[in-house]
Design an enzyme around this catalytic site. Structure first.
Site, PDB file in Angstrom:
ATOM      1  CG  PHE A   9      56.083   0.291  -3.284  1.00  0.00           C
ATOM      2  CD1 PHE A   9      56.554  -0.872  -2.703  1.00  0.00           C
ATOM      3  CD2 PHE A   9      54.750   0.349  -3.675  1.00  0.00           C
ATOM      4  CE1 PHE A   9      55.717  -1.967  -2.510  1.00  0.00           C
ATOM      5  CE2 PHE A   9      53.905  -0.736  -3.479  1.00  0.00           C
ATOM      6  CZ  PHE A   9      54.388  -1.896  -2.900  1.00  0.00           C
ATOM      7  CG  ASP A  10      62.710   4.055  -0.872  1.00  0.00           C
ATOM      8  OD1 ASP A  10      62.926   5.183  -1.361  1.00  0.00           O
ATOM      9  OD2 ASP A  10      63.612   3.272  -0.532  1.00  0.00           O
ATOM     10  CG  LEU A  11      63.168   3.398  -7.432  1.00  0.00           C
ATOM     11  CD1 LEU A  11      62.933   4.449  -8.508  1.00  0.00           C
ATOM     12  CD2 LEU A  11      64.564   2.823  -7.585  1.00  0.00           C
TER      13      LEU A  11
END
Length: 217
Positions: A9-11
């Site tokens: 996941f990107d943040l």
């Protein structure tokens, strides 16, 4: 479970809405540098900061790194926790972890900032590894961050990894690493950007994200 085993996941714009703090400290940095605020300041949401300073402000390498230094001194003190939760994201993470997926974070945010932010919101518990850029300028591309996280998670079969993010850099970085990807629309990107960067799949909501992952047999 689906054919995926590891979910990255990107943040910013994917796990948390960090826009208020980022935009405020970018403006602070522009003022300290004696620069005019660039048009469409929300373009700073997502891409690596050094490259944004070069691309959107026309700075050379030396000045761009100076801007990054100013930003990174101020952001953890006055901007980092100026963030909000996205509805449904924690339910998504909890469900995926309970099913048995390995979850990781691959963000262009400096790694200590990412860890502190996710710990503050009690979300670090969902992830086996949280990886980001280096505070010393290391891993300043999404590709480098993703490779770093894959190594930390001891990934050997990339066909079972999915990168999930809200900007073109997530999709492009995943492609460069030989990964499949999913572009999400609850963050800072757009359907138009998803199409332009060749995103293979799009999810409008966290619930849609879960459905897509589970449907990939």
């Amino acid at each position: 479970m689906s054919r995926y085993k590891v979910l990255l996941f990107d943040l910013d714009g994917t796990l948390l809405d960090t826009a208020p703090g980022i935009i405020r400290i970018v403006r602070y940095t522009m003022e300290k540098m004696g620069l005019e605020e660039p048009a469409e300041i929300r373009r700073f949401l997502g891409p690596p900061l050094f490259r944004s300073m070069k691309d959107f402000c026309g700075l050379d390498d030396e000045r761009a790194w100076e801007a990054v230094r100013i930003y990174r001194e101020k952001y953890p003190v006055d901007g980092l926790l100026e963030s909000e939760r996205f509805d449904g994201v924690e339910d998504l993470l909890g469900t995926l972890k309970d099913i048995g997926y390995v979850l990781g974070v691959a963000t262009s945010k400096p790694e200590p900032f990412a860890r502190n932010l996710l710990e503050h919101f009690d979300m670090a518990k969902y992830f086996t590894f949280i990886g980001g850029s280096g505070v010393d300028g290391a891993r300043d591309t999404k590709r480098e961050v993703i490779e770093y996280v894959l190594e930390a998670l001891n990934v050997t079969d990339r066909s079972r990894v999915l990168m999930i993010g809200d900007r073109q850099h997530d999709i492009i970085g995943a492609n460069e690493c030989g990964l499949e990807s999913l572009y999400v629309l609850w963050g800072y990107g757009s359907r138009e950007e998803a199409k332009e960067c060749g995103a293979p799949a799009i999810a409008e909501t966290p619930a849609d994200c879960r459905k897509y992952i589970m449907s990939q047999i």
